[in-house]
Design an enzyme around this catalytic site. Sequence first.
Site, PDB file in Angstrom:
ATOM      1  N   LYS A 208       5.319 -22.620  -2.092  1.00 34.03           N
ATOM      2  CA  LYS A 208       6.275 -21.609  -1.619  1.00 34.03           C
ATOM      3  C   LYS A 208       5.699 -20.882  -0.405  1.00 34.03           C
ATOM      4  CE  LYS A 208       8.635 -17.418  -3.116  1.00 34.03           C
ATOM      5  NZ  LYS A 208       8.882 -16.465  -4.188  1.00 34.03           N
ATOM      6  N   GLU A 214      -5.903 -23.806  -2.807  1.00 37.99           N
ATOM      7  CA  GLU A 214      -6.118 -25.080  -3.509  1.00 37.99           C
ATOM      8  C   GLU A 214      -5.205 -26.166  -2.931  1.00 37.99           C
ATOM      9  OE1 GLU A 214      -5.568 -22.107  -4.912  1.00 37.99           O
ATOM     10  OE2 GLU A 214      -6.434 -21.991  -6.930  1.00 37.99           O
ATOM     11  N   GLY A 269       7.951 -18.471  -7.897  1.00 34.50           N
ATOM     12  CA  GLY A 269       7.244 -19.758  -8.039  1.00 34.50           C
ATOM     13  C   GLY A 269       7.430 -20.372  -9.409  1.00 34.50           C
ATOM     14  N   ARG A 270       7.287 -19.575 -10.461  1.00 36.30           N
ATOM     15  CA  ARG A 270       7.363 -20.131 -11.816  1.00 36.30           C
ATOM     16  C   ARG A 270       8.811 -20.356 -12.269  1.00 36.30           C
ATOM     17  NH1 ARG A 270       5.119 -15.274 -11.383  1.00 36.30           N
ATOM     18  NH2 ARG A 270       6.101 -13.455 -12.338  1.00 36.30           N
ATOM     19  N   GLU A 355       2.349 -15.156 -16.792  1.00 39.12           N
ATOM     20  CA  GLU A 355       2.358 -14.627 -15.422  1.00 39.12           C
ATOM     21  C   GLU A 355       3.528 -13.648 -15.253  1.00 39.12           C
ATOM     22  OE1 GLU A 355       2.873 -16.955 -11.497  1.00 39.12           O
ATOM     23  OE2 GLU A 355       0.705 -16.917 -11.725  1.00 39.12           O
ATOM     24  N   HIS A 386      -3.965 -31.755 -36.643  1.00 37.69           N
ATOM     25  CA  HIS A 386      -5.333 -32.224 -36.896  1.00 37.69           C
ATOM     26  C   HIS A 386      -6.329 -31.467 -36.040  1.00 37.69           C
ATOM     27  CE1 HIS A 386      -3.892 -35.544 -39.408  1.00 37.69           C
ATOM     28  NE2 HIS A 386      -2.840 -35.482 -38.600  1.00 37.69           N
ATOM     29  N   LYS A 514      -8.405 -14.279  -6.021  1.00 36.67           N
ATOM     30  CA  LYS A 514      -8.266 -15.073  -4.788  1.00 36.67           C
ATOM     31  C   LYS A 514      -9.090 -14.448  -3.666  1.00 36.67           C
ATOM     32  CE  LYS A 514      -3.459 -16.558  -5.543  1.00 36.67           C
ATOM     33  NZ  LYS A 514      -2.093 -16.421  -5.061  1.00 36.67           N
TER      34      LYS A 514
HETATM   35  O1  F6P Z   1      -1.047 -18.197  -9.108  1.00 35.84           O
HETATM   36  C1  F6P Z   1      -0.294 -17.398  -8.286  1.00 35.84           C
HETATM   37  C2  F6P Z   1       0.838 -18.138  -7.644  1.00 35.84           C
HETATM   38  O2  F6P Z   1       1.318 -17.314  -6.639  1.00 35.84           O
HETATM   39  C3  F6P Z   1       1.959 -18.518  -8.604  1.00 35.84           C
HETATM   40  O3  F6P Z   1       2.812 -17.488  -8.879  1.00 35.84           O
HETATM   41  C4  F6P Z   1       2.583 -19.638  -7.857  1.00 35.84           C
HETATM   42  O4  F6P Z   1       3.418 -20.400  -8.680  1.00 35.84           O
HETATM   43  C5  F6P Z   1       1.353 -20.379  -7.386  1.00 35.84           C
HETATM   44  O5  F6P Z   1       0.440 -19.356  -7.060  1.00 35.84           O
HETATM   45  C6  F6P Z   1       1.543 -21.303  -6.230  1.00 35.84           C
HETATM   46  O6  F6P Z   1       2.039 -20.639  -5.109  1.00 35.84           O
HETATM   47  P1  F6P Z   1       2.618 -21.436  -3.870  1.00 35.84           P
HETATM   48  O7  F6P Z   1       3.805 -22.209  -4.334  1.00 35.84           O
HETATM   49  O8  F6P Z   1       2.943 -20.399  -2.862  1.00 35.84           O
HETATM   50  O9  F6P Z   1       1.541 -22.367  -3.380  1.00 35.84           O
END
Ligand code: F6P
Length: 545
Positions: A208, A214, A269-270, A355, A386, A514
């Site tokens: 987003k 990452e 995002g979620r 979250e 199990h 972060k």
């Molecule tokens: O972990 C924080 C967060 O902002 C989430 O809310 C989101 O889903 C994820 O990082 C990834 O964010 P992006 O889609 O901006 O890479």
Amino acid sequence: MTQSTTPRREVAWAQIDAAAHALGGTTLNELFAAEPGRVGAMGVEACGLYADFSKQRVDAASLDALFALADAADLPSWIARLFAGEPINHTEGRAVLHPALRAPREADFAALGEPVMGDVHEVLDRVAAFTTRVRDGDWLGHTGQRITDVVNIGIGGSDLGPRMVCEALVAGEQPLQVHFVSNVDATEITRVCAGLDAATTLFIVTSKSFGTAETLANAATAKAWLLGKLGDDADVAKHFVAVSTNHAAVADFGIDTDNMFGFWDWVGGRYSLWSAVGLSIALAVGMDSFRDLLAGAHAMDEHFQTAPLRENLPVWLGLIGIWNTNALGLPSQVIVPYAQALARLPAYLQQLEMESTGKGVTRGGAPVPRQTIVSLWGDIGTNGQHAFFQMLHQGPQALPVDFILPKKLGHDVDHQHRMLVANCLAQSEALMCGKTAEQVREELTAKGLAGDALEAAIPHRVFTGNRPSTTIVLPTVDANTLGSLIALYEHKVFVQSVLWDINAFDQWGVELGKQLATVIDAELSGGEAQAHDASTTALIAKMAS
Ligand code: F6P
């Protein structure tokens, strides 16, 4: 005065406490004995899903208090505000309109007064056209070969939803294999790429913000791998597309923005798998299935918006969670889908719920006066039986379980499905009914045990029972049903956020880590040492040595 301190809401919380006090130690078995109509009164149906709440430790007074709290918190008007696109994510000044993403073309959603359905369907149509081109072999890689593999690079909401849905729905032969890479641990991208042919691989960089460290690191590694194999900058255009709200950053990365699928700041995002973030889903299972998923979620939206609170499935699920957390003080929520296809549902729900409602201040910024979300975890049945079910049955504390049980699955090994169903029903029965010392004594005596050996064996075999669960029966695990199930949990989260008076749609809590990681990364790569606590300083030194 913040909303959480308004007398009406506090009176309702006091009623909840009073109902819990009156319920006292009344057991589930006693509740069933006292209420012959309990199962009928506590079964709620919506969009083909049936939830049996009768094994929850609530009585009529508990339910009255819970629905009174929903009323005192103005839940119906909050639902209306959500669907009206008001800026209910107030800390970011944003509307929250994921229901618009799964609404039909003719719907008229607006975010902060701006109509959105035109944009939503324009992107959806582009996703559809692109999906058809890639699945039909009309989108060719740089060497002219058709695409066989797709890798979605993203994390959090840009990974968990699509990954979970793909794992649930991919069945039979598909023209594309879809893979997911999220972890900054390059083991994942290295392993995925090792099995792929660069000439026939398409990467979707899904972010987003297009600023998530990452994802950008993995995307850069993927790009370097691709260029290493194919060796021409022009290759990137044919092998990389982006899903993002950040046009400029996508262009900076070197992705042709003609191959970018957008969405909007009013999609959290979620809550984003319904948007272009679901491109990997469409590529994996086809656009028709993706649209079925959207339709299933839309049906749950309509139910949530229109059903009276007492017949409203997400409202029930939310209220029961509130009861377990705030009235009974139960410290976590366990999710156990009895369906291999739903193996990733617990991980997906961890982000969705924790979250969203893992917050410690009210909407007004005051400390929340009571517990909000508890930890959520789980795994598929029967595997979980199990592993952690020993604790669920005999651990010192009861932990509520959501059992998710499909009536049918997409295979014809009927006797194994029967075993699966039997196991699920047996677990909820055992958790609730337990086994008394007398029953154990009888069983062991019949096996010939007596005297001290018998007495010593009994306590270990007693089950206290009285452990609550909900069973959600699905007709099957198909796209439509899955859409409804996910939307059910999304709305459950919203209900709880309203009752706790917190914002479910921001996530400031992920920011500090972060920031600090950026500082430490610079130090690990030879930069100047910064001030840290003694433990962190020592660990940095250890890792750098
Ligand atoms: O972990 C924080 C967060 O902002 C989430 O809310 C989101 O889903 C994820 O990082 C990834 O964010 P992006 O889609 O901006 O890479």
